[in-house]
Design a protein around this motif. Structure first.
Motif, mmCIF file in Angstrom:
data_model
loop_
_atom_site.group_PDB
_atom_site.id
_atom_site.type_symbol
_atom_site.label_atom_id
_atom_site.label_comp_id
_atom_site.label_asym_id
_atom_site.label_seq_id
_atom_site.Cartn_x
_atom_site.Cartn_y
_atom_site.Cartn_z
ATOM 1 N N CYS A 117 0.833 -1.201 0.000
ATOM 2 C CA CYS A 117 0.000 0.000 0.000
ATOM 3 C C CYS A 117 0.867 1.250 0.000
ATOM 4 C CB CYS A 117 -0.944 0.001 1.200
ATOM 5 S SG CYS A 117 -2.293 -1.183 1.051
ATOM 6 N N VAL A 144 -5.795 4.773 0.417
ATOM 7 C CA VAL A 144 -5.181 3.651 -0.300
ATOM 8 C C VAL A 144 -5.579 2.334 0.361
ATOM 9 C CG1 VAL A 144 -3.011 2.546 -0.964
ATOM 10 C CG2 VAL A 144 -3.240 5.045 -1.094
ATOM 11 N N TYR A 145 -5.459 2.255 1.674
ATOM 12 C CA TYR A 145 -5.820 1.028 2.377
ATOM 13 C C TYR A 145 -7.296 0.683 2.180
ATOM 14 C CZ TYR A 145 -1.398 0.259 4.767
ATOM 15 O OH TYR A 145 -0.079 -0.027 5.048
ATOM 16 N N VAL A 172 -7.703 -0.655 -1.395
ATOM 17 C CA VAL A 172 -7.148 -2.008 -1.506
ATOM 18 C C VAL A 172 -8.087 -3.007 -0.840
ATOM 19 C CG1 VAL A 172 -5.255 -3.511 -0.733
ATOM 20 C CG2 VAL A 172 -4.758 -1.300 -1.801
ATOM 21 N N ARG A 230 -3.968 -9.828 -1.283
ATOM 22 C CA ARG A 230 -2.780 -9.380 -0.558
ATOM 23 C C ARG A 230 -1.836 -10.535 -0.259
ATOM 24 N NH1 ARG A 230 -4.584 -4.785 3.698
ATOM 25 N NH2 ARG A 230 -6.748 -5.108 3.164
#
Length: 82
Positions: free
Chosen positions: A38, A57-58, A61, A72
């Motif tokens: 990330c 971003v997290y 994702v 992931r």
């Protein structure tokens, strides 16, 4: 790749996600690069838009993982997308 991006956007909308400018920029970064974290996604995205935060971003994702676009467990790889 545009078709792939449109399919991902449609899946996100089905899940109830708003498609913001920042999410589109993050999606472009993820689809056009082989990012391993990330932080790397954030670094690349911040070159395009310095207002994108690491939390955004997290969240993105997590959303992409929830709809099965990325994993992931493996490097964030665009080859897995849709």
């Amino acid at each position: 790749m545009n078709e792939q991006k449109e399919l991902i956007i449609a899946r996100l909308r089905e899940k109830g996600c708003r498609i913001t400018k920042q999410r589109l920029e993050l999606l472009d970064v993820i689809l056009n690069n082989q990012c391993s974290s990330c932080k790397e996604i954030h670094y690349l995205a911040s070159k395009v838009d310095s207002g994108i935060g690491i939390a955004t971003v997290y969240r993105m994702v997590n959303e992409l993982e929830d709809i099965g676009v990325i994993s992931r467990k493996i490097v964030y790889d665009r080859a897995m997308a849709v």
